[in-house]
Design a protein around this motif. Structure first.
Motif, PDB file in Angstrom:
ATOM      1  N   UNK A 145       0.813  -1.242  -0.006  1.00  0.00           N
ATOM      2  CA  UNK A 145      -0.146   0.145   0.027  1.00  0.00           C
ATOM      3  C   UNK A 145       1.010   1.229   0.027  1.00  0.00           C
ATOM      4  N   UNK A 146       0.401   2.342  -0.766  1.00  0.00           N
ATOM      5  CA  UNK A 146       1.091   3.188  -0.726  1.00  0.00           C
ATOM      6  C   UNK A 146       0.399   4.703  -1.075  1.00  0.00           C
ATOM      7  N   UNK A 147       0.796   5.627  -0.543  1.00  0.00           N
ATOM      8  CA  UNK A 147      -0.014   7.067  -0.753  1.00  0.00           C
ATOM      9  C   UNK A 147       0.742   7.654  -1.873  1.00  0.00           C
ATOM     10  N   UNK A 148       2.058   7.716  -1.967  1.00  0.00           N
ATOM     11  CA  UNK A 148       2.892   8.453  -3.048  1.00  0.00           C
ATOM     12  C   UNK A 148       2.858   7.614  -4.269  1.00  0.00           C
ATOM     13  N   UNK A 149       1.678   7.749  -4.974  1.00  0.00           N
ATOM     14  CA  UNK A 149       1.824   6.937  -5.995  1.00  0.00           C
ATOM     15  C   UNK A 149       2.626   7.043  -7.246  1.00  0.00           C
ATOM     16  N   UNK A 150       3.011   8.407  -7.224  1.00  0.00           N
ATOM     17  CA  UNK A 150       3.949   8.913  -8.436  1.00  0.00           C
ATOM     18  C   UNK A 150       5.297   8.125  -8.149  1.00  0.00           C
ATOM     19  N   UNK A 151       5.476   7.352  -7.033  1.00  0.00           N
ATOM     20  CA  UNK A 151       6.603   6.539  -6.825  1.00  0.00           C
ATOM     21  C   UNK A 151       6.612   5.053  -7.531  1.00  0.00           C
ATOM     22  N   UNK A 152       5.531   4.653  -7.123  1.00  0.00           N
ATOM     23  CA  UNK A 152       5.473   3.164  -7.412  1.00  0.00           C
ATOM     24  C   UNK A 152       4.145   2.704  -8.495  1.00  0.00           C
ATOM     25  N   UNK A 153       3.458   3.592  -9.039  1.00  0.00           N
ATOM     26  CA  UNK A 153       2.463   2.951  -9.952  1.00  0.00           C
ATOM     27  C   UNK A 153       2.759   2.290 -11.269  1.00  0.00           C
ATOM     28  N   UNK A 154       4.093   2.833 -11.717  1.00  0.00           N
ATOM     29  CA  UNK A 154       4.425   2.121 -12.840  1.00  0.00           C
ATOM     30  C   UNK A 154       4.959   0.956 -12.639  1.00  0.00           C
ATOM     31  N   UNK A 155       5.386   0.625 -11.709  1.00  0.00           N
ATOM     32  CA  UNK A 155       6.009  -0.660 -11.399  1.00  0.00           C
ATOM     33  C   UNK A 155       4.846  -1.721 -10.924  1.00  0.00           C
ATOM     34  N   UNK A 156       3.643  -1.450 -10.818  1.00  0.00           N
ATOM     35  CA  UNK A 156       2.748  -2.329 -10.433  1.00  0.00           C
ATOM     36  C   UNK A 156       2.043  -3.225 -11.603  1.00  0.00           C
ATOM     37  N   UNK A 157       1.968  -4.519 -11.175  1.00  0.00           N
ATOM     38  CA  UNK A 157       1.325  -5.517 -12.231  1.00  0.00           C
ATOM     39  C   UNK A 157      -0.114  -5.400 -12.103  1.00  0.00           C
TER      40      UNK A 157
END
Lengths: 308, 574, 384
Positions: free
Chosen positions: B198-210
């Motif tokens: 879970x993460x609030x700062x989506x700009x950091x992680x959303x591109x890695x998510x499957x």
């Protein structure tokens, strides 16, 4: 790696699978029986209000028995100068062997009691809470001038024992002293005596009668004051027999109970009572001032951690 | 690997379920991202995976959760330790031992792994996470990113097949967050570990998510699917997605790279209308107030030492009414120390700090608070009462303000907050709002905030932006220390970059921020070399031509007038 | 699982490097404690102030030679101060409370304060004699030496490693102890931070109310952390290998209760009249043995394994042995010279029996036989 047998559940007191309405409802929807671990204990605790202590390490009959017997020996460790019979094995020419005998014996006794109270395992929440409260107490000891007679950690021990019960109080008291001594590098022959006395402070705090509101606060404050005073009186006893200050205040082997009691009373009055009375008063005062918010915080924590 | 069948969770004493009817399947080797506003049940969902809900937290769970074939119904968290590794938000709070090596071995000791195997696995994990240099270090001396990596390592040694992380980077600065995310990437790709985070700062992680799990909150059904699809309608979205939605790009870009390739046309269109950037940006307020006013605070060549270590080496700064100054720079650059010097918590060894005509460190605290107020990094440090109502009443008394003024401020910033709630049981956003209101009750003209966005979701951040801009418009000055470039782009009129205790850059936000990729917000990276920093600016520059954009402009307007109330409820973990 | 782990531990122990006395490593804390308790026991038999000073020097030398750079390694200084305080208090009390019966060589005559009749026979002030002061110094020095020997163990043995050696029956409480030790310094830091934050609400930070205000956030923070910590422990398998067998529990209970009863009876016997010989030491020893066995059996319930347990190898034997040997020598010495009644005044150099020197020399051996602590060696090797 098999899962634990069920009895652990009952001990942790947090989660007990039940077969109630939710099971049937999910069974109707076709899923596996799927109700897990409802917990009504917490809501029940809320309904009970703040009066009921959230006993965490309840003393079973067996641990109570062990604790009583060990306390008896512990008491002897402090008060032996009054009872030593002439010609007894501990009564030798040196006169200062008996304290060392008890210094060696008490750690074993503390270990036995604590092991007995924690027999069957302590669950993670209780261990974490115990550790944290002991850390608070140890930090208070490190901050406060513990050696000068002030014992600010008593607030934590008294209120912790009150809220979480007798067994927890005893373990918390001893552990606070132990951790404080380790943190400050202050492990010495006095430590077993302090651990026992502080354990009793927590134990009896958990055994005080049930009441609430101002009465509870006044009772705890009074208890804190007495505990602070008696703690000082007991702890002097361990090194009192070492001294040959002057015949009128010293321990005199074979002199009998009356004489030695009188000598000790004079010794106490002339030496450490000046520290012990302020310690008692300050402990009482601190409980009076901080008791309500601290107990509220502890009870809230117990509810949040879902102890029952 | 993980299967939720019709899972609902209701906590004791709660009226409504936190999660209702969740169906979810996560296959092995996927990185699954759980998103949603605060209070939507993200933590609860994560804690269901290893059985912490309900075995640890209490409450009632219906339906079944199965991980690697084990049902949480009859497996406690400890029985799942070799299948699921769980890493909480605060790594330091979860450490049991005192050294890095011992911490890595702890889980294996509990599981009774034999010593030679333990030894080998600890060495492997040290290498895998790049912790070899830290092996003998006491845990208390680790930096945030190192501590988080040790926390991940400490669950990995039990060789779980699933790793669950609850906001692993929300408390970290960008560099440390990069370290942690790179580590996670490696675990997914090299070890085929299943990761749920879970993460609030989506700009950091959303591109890695499957795979994305969107918890909209407010009882709406949970949606599960590929990120590009779900992001189109997610209640929370990073700026790059907001921009994509605004312009109507399809497929929706999730990374700056994709967006930049899609933005060729947009850049050309925006080039016609550069003045819109200044009109809708934070600098607008500066233009209105004008730079003629006397500085509210002056810092001149200030040196501050902690022991022998200098934290500030001659920093200087002027703050004028209407300014919103953002202090940026890496950890330890002196941002917090500068704020503390401004409010008088540290006394400068040399140099001069003046706020109005006060020297804060030399003045009585009760006079200082009427001139300058600081919301510390940990808002709870300045909250002492056991309920919101009592805290507000105390703040009114201290400031000799009208009874109810603090509460009114809380309501303005955070909407409706339950008065009998303990401050610690509030959500991060509500807690920050309460601390802000308490400080504002004394009506200081200079407001200081230290890392205000830790743990805030996008909604709470937008409310914070509105509040801070409102303060600046009313003639206050605001100084905030932050790592959050998106927030800075939204709110700051000026950016001051600190390095090694000194000011290395000081200028209007657009200039400073676009000058370095480190501090540039996503929109600036996409639309460089244009002066655009935020989606709001772009929206203002484009004519409202598509329905999406009309909707978006309406929403921007609505947020500015502050329609939305407070966060739904507190963060769900009790 | 248990068997496997103990077998492999044995393998690790038999590795040669553990036996080296020059290879830098942390010595088993138990060895330091045995050594220190040995010295302290020896000191308790010393009536000779020179001997006490010798032992003090031995403890100080070993500490300075083999302590690490950890924070607790500086505990010895604190113990030295405490020792000084003990001596001073002894002398002051003696001077104030003593009566002439202790000697005839007057140093000074203090004004005597009349006391109420309740303190029968007690006097405050009056004549202070050389004999009283010197006796007080000798006794104070002896107690101070014992305390400093223990202080040496505090400085040399890592407290955390000591906690890892607790018997299995105390595992949970040991974990709580580790938690307490780890978090106590952090709580102190928190308290300092919160207290400075009081200024942000306009308080001065010095009043009682301010202390109370800053205490609550710290306590609340600690309680909140305890929940996080418990969740982390639970998800990392804490308590998973705990088995709770009824038979073991009953056996433990029987042993422990039997042991405690034995200890009770034994103590009673030791304190009571000499007639009841069997009630004394034998019963006590039996009780202690039962209790220890109870602890061991109770500890079986945790099936944990241990990561890199501190080995007990040659250096540990040497250090512990040196302590025990020193104690034996000093006990022999006390037996051979049973405290000849030397008048304390006029001061004269007490004779120094060769056995005393031998004891001190044996006690100082760990300064050379214990491996150096790793953190000091690393620093030497790397130029800064």
């Amino acid at each position: 790696m098999t899962p634990d047998p069920a009895p652990r559940l009952a001990h942790s007191g947090t989660a007990a699978a039940t077969d109630d309405a939710t099971v049937t409802s999910s069974a109707v929807t076709g899923g596996e029986p799927g109700s897990v671990a409802t917990n009504r204990a917490a809501t029940a605790a809320q309904a009970r209000g703040s009066r009921q202590p959230h006993a965490i390490l309840p003393l079973r009959l067996r641990s109570a028995l062990v604790l009583a017997l060990v306390s008896l020996v512990g008491l002897a460790a402090y008060t032996w100068p009054f009872f030593l019979t002439p010609g007894a094995a501990l009564d030798n020419s040196h006169g200062s062997d008996a304290p060392w005998f008890f210094v060696a014996l008490l750690p074993l006794l503390v270990a036995v009691v604590v092991a007995e109270i924690s027999a069957g395992g302590i669950d993670a929440k209780a261990v974490a809470l115990l550790g944290m409260l002991a850390a608070v107490g140890a930090a208070l000891r490190a901050l406060g001038p513990g050696a000068a007679g002030l014992e600010p950690s008593f607030i934590v021990i008294v209120l912790g024992g009150r809220v979480f019960g007798r067994g927890f109080g005893f373990v918390l008291g001893s552990l606070t002293i132990f951790a404080g001594a380790l943190v400050t590098g202050g492990v010495g022959p006095w430590m077993p005596f302090q651990m026992f006395a502080a354990g009793w402070v927590g134990l009896f705090a958990g055994m005080l009668p049930r009441c609430h509101g101002r009465v509870e606060l006044a009772m705890l404050a009074g208890y804190g004051a007495v505990a602070g005073l008696v703690y000082g009186g007991l702890l002097n006893l361990w090194f009192w027999p070492f001294g040959a200050y002057s015949p009128e205040v010293s321990y005199i082997p074979h002199a009998g109970l009356g004489v030695n009691l009188h000598h000790y009373a004079v010794f106490w009055a002339t030496t450490s009572l000046g520290w012990d009375i302020p310690r008692g008063l300050l402990t009482g005062l601190a409980v009076l001032v901080a008791g309500r918010p601290v107990m509220a915080a502890l009870r809230r924590a117990a509810r949040r951690a879902n102890f029952g | 690997m993980i299967e939720f069948v019709d899972v609902s969770v209701t906590y004791d004493g709660a009226a409504a379920p936190v999660l209702a009817g969740v169906d979810l399947q996560v296959p092995e080797g996927e990185l699954c991202l759980v998103v949603g506003p605060t209070g939507s049940g993200k933590s609860t969902l994560l804690r269901c995976v290893n059985g912490l809900v309900p075995h640890f937290t209490g409450g009632r769970l219906t339906g079944t959760v199965t991980v690697a074939g084990r049902s949480t119904r009859d497996h406690h968290p400890r029985d799942l330790a070799d299948v699921v590794g769980f890493v909480g938000q605060e790594p330091l709070a979860g450490f049991v031992t005192e050294g890095v090596e011992e911490e890595l071995a702890y889980a294996m000791e509990s599981l009774g792994v034999s010593p030679p195997v333990m030894r080998r696995r600890v060495e492997e994990t040290l290498d895998l996470l790049g912790l070899t240099e830290l092996r003998g270090r006491p845990l208390a001396t680790l930096s945030g990113g190192q501590a988080q990596r040790v926390a991940i390592g400490s669950v990995l040694t039990a060789q779980p097949r699933v790793l669950v992380l609850d906001e692993p980077t929300s408390a970290l600065d960008p560099q440390a967050a990069e370290e942690v995310l790179a580590t996670l990437q490696r675990l997914v790709h090299d070890l085929a570990l299943t990761v749920v985070l879970a993460e609030h700062r989506l700009e950091r992680v959303v591109q890695y998510a499957d795979r994305l799990v969107v918890l909209p909150g407010d009882g709406a059904p949970v949606r599960v699917g590929p990120p590009t699809e779900l992001m189109a309608a997610s209640p929370v979205a990073p700026p790059v997605v907001e921009l994509g939605r605004l312009v109507g790009w399809s497929p929706l870009p999730l990374s700056v790279r994709d967006a930049r390739r899609a933005a060729r046309g947009l850049r050309r269109r925006l080039a016609d209308n550069p003045e819109a950037a200044t009109a809708a940006g934070p600098a607008a307020t500066v233009a209105a107030t004008g730079p003629v006013e006397e500085p509210l605070a002056q810092v001149r060549h200030v040196v501050v030492r902690y022991g022998a270590v200098p934290a500030l080496r001659g920093a200087s700064l002027d703050v004028r009414p209407g300014d919103v100054v953002a202090l940026m720079g890496r950890n330890g650059a002196g941002k917090s120390t500068l704020l503390k010097a401004l409010v008088g918590l540290v006394e400068p060894a040399s140099g001069d700090v003046r706020v109005g005509d006060l020297r804060p460190a030399r003045s009585k605290p009760s006079t200082v608070v009427k001139v300058v107020g600081l919301v510390p990094q940990e808002p709870t440090d300045i909250l002492y009462a056991d309920s919101v109502g009592a805290e507000c009443a105390a703040a009114d008394r201290e400031a000799a303000a009208e009874p109810g003024s603090c509460l009114a401020l809380v309501r303005r910033v955070a909407g409706d907050v339950p008065l009998d709630r303990h401050p610690r049981d509030l959500s991060e956003g509500q807690r920050l709002a309460l601390a802000l209101a308490v400080v504002l009750t004394a009506a200081p003209r200079l407001m200081l905030l230290d890392e205000p966005t830790r743990g805030l979701d996008y909604g709470a951040k937008r409310r914070l932006v509105t509040t801070l801009r409102g303060l600046a418009d009313a003639g206050h000055a605001v100084v905030l220390a932050s790592h959050d470039v998106e927030l800075v782009a939204e709110v700051a009129t000026r950016v001051v970059v600190l390095a090694d205790g000194d000011v290395v850059a000081d200028g209007p936000t657009a200039q400073v921020v676009t000058a370095s990729p480190m501090f540039a917000p996503q929109v600036a990276k996409i639309l460089a070399p244009g002066p655009w920093l935020t989606v709001t600016q772009v929206a203002a520059a484009l004519p409202a031509e598509t329905p999406t954009m009309r909707r978006f402009s309406r929403r921007v307007a609505a947020e500015v007038t502050f329609r939305r109330g407070g966060d739904p409820t507190a963060e769900d973990a009790p | 699982m248990m068997r496997l782990s103990s077998d492999s531990t044995r393998q690790v122990r038999s590795l040669r490097p553990a036996h080296s006395i020059t290879l830098a490593r942390t010595l088993h804390p138990g060895a330091w404690w045995v050594w220190a308790i040995g010295l302290a026991a020896g000191a308790s038999r010393l009536t000779n102030p020179i001997g006490c000073l010798l032992l003090l020097a031995v403890a100080g030398f070993v500490v300075s030679a083999r302590r690490s750079r950890a924070p607790w390694a500086y505990a010895f200084g604190g113990f030295l101060k405490l020792a000084l305080l003990i001596i001073v208090i002894r002398i002051v009390l003696q001077a104030l409370l003593s009566t002439e019966s202790q000697g005839v060589h007057t140093i000074v005559v203090l004004p005597q304060i009349p006391l109420p009749s309740g303190a029968a026979g007690l006097k405050l002030g009056g004549v202070v004699t050389w004999e009283a002061v010197i006796t007080a110094f000798d006794q104070g020095l002896q107690l101070a030496t014992i305390i400093c020997c223990i202080g040496a163990a505090n400085a040399l043995a890592s407290a955390q490693r000591l906690l890892r050696c607790l018997p299995g029956a105390l595992y949970e409480v040991g974990v709580a102890g580790v938690v307490a030790m780890t978090f106590a310094p952090q709580l102190v830091a928190d308290a300092v931070r919160v207290r400075s934050a009081l200024r942000l609400r306009g308080y001065d930070g010095r009043s009682v109310a301010a202390v109370r205000r800053s205490a609550m956030p710290v306590l609340e923070g600690a309680l909140a952390r305890s929940v996080d910590l418990a969740a982390a422990m639970d998800s990392r398998g804490y308590g998973r290998t705990t088995v709770d067998r009824r038979a073991t529990r009953m056996a433990t209970a029987g042993l422990v209760i039997g042991g405690v009863v034995g200890i009770c009876a034994g103590t009673y016997g030791l304190l009571g009249s000499a007639g009841s010989g069997w009630m004394g030491l034998p019963t006590l020893g039996l009780g202690c043995a039962l209790a220890v066995v109870g602890l061991v059996v109770g500890g079986r319930r945790t099936g944990r394994s241990r990561y890199r347990p501190d080995p007990w190898a040659l250096p540990e034997w040497l250090v512990a042995g040196s302590g025990v040997a020193a104690a034996v020598i000093l006990f022999l010495l006390a037996h051979a010279h049973p405290g000849a009644a030397v008048p304390p005044y006029p001061l004269q150099m007490p004779e120094v029996p060769p056995l005393l020197l031998v004891g001190a020399l044996v006690g100082v051996l760990p300064a050379f036989l214990a491996p150096p602590p790793p953190d000091r060696v690393v620093d030497k090797g790397r130029p800064r």
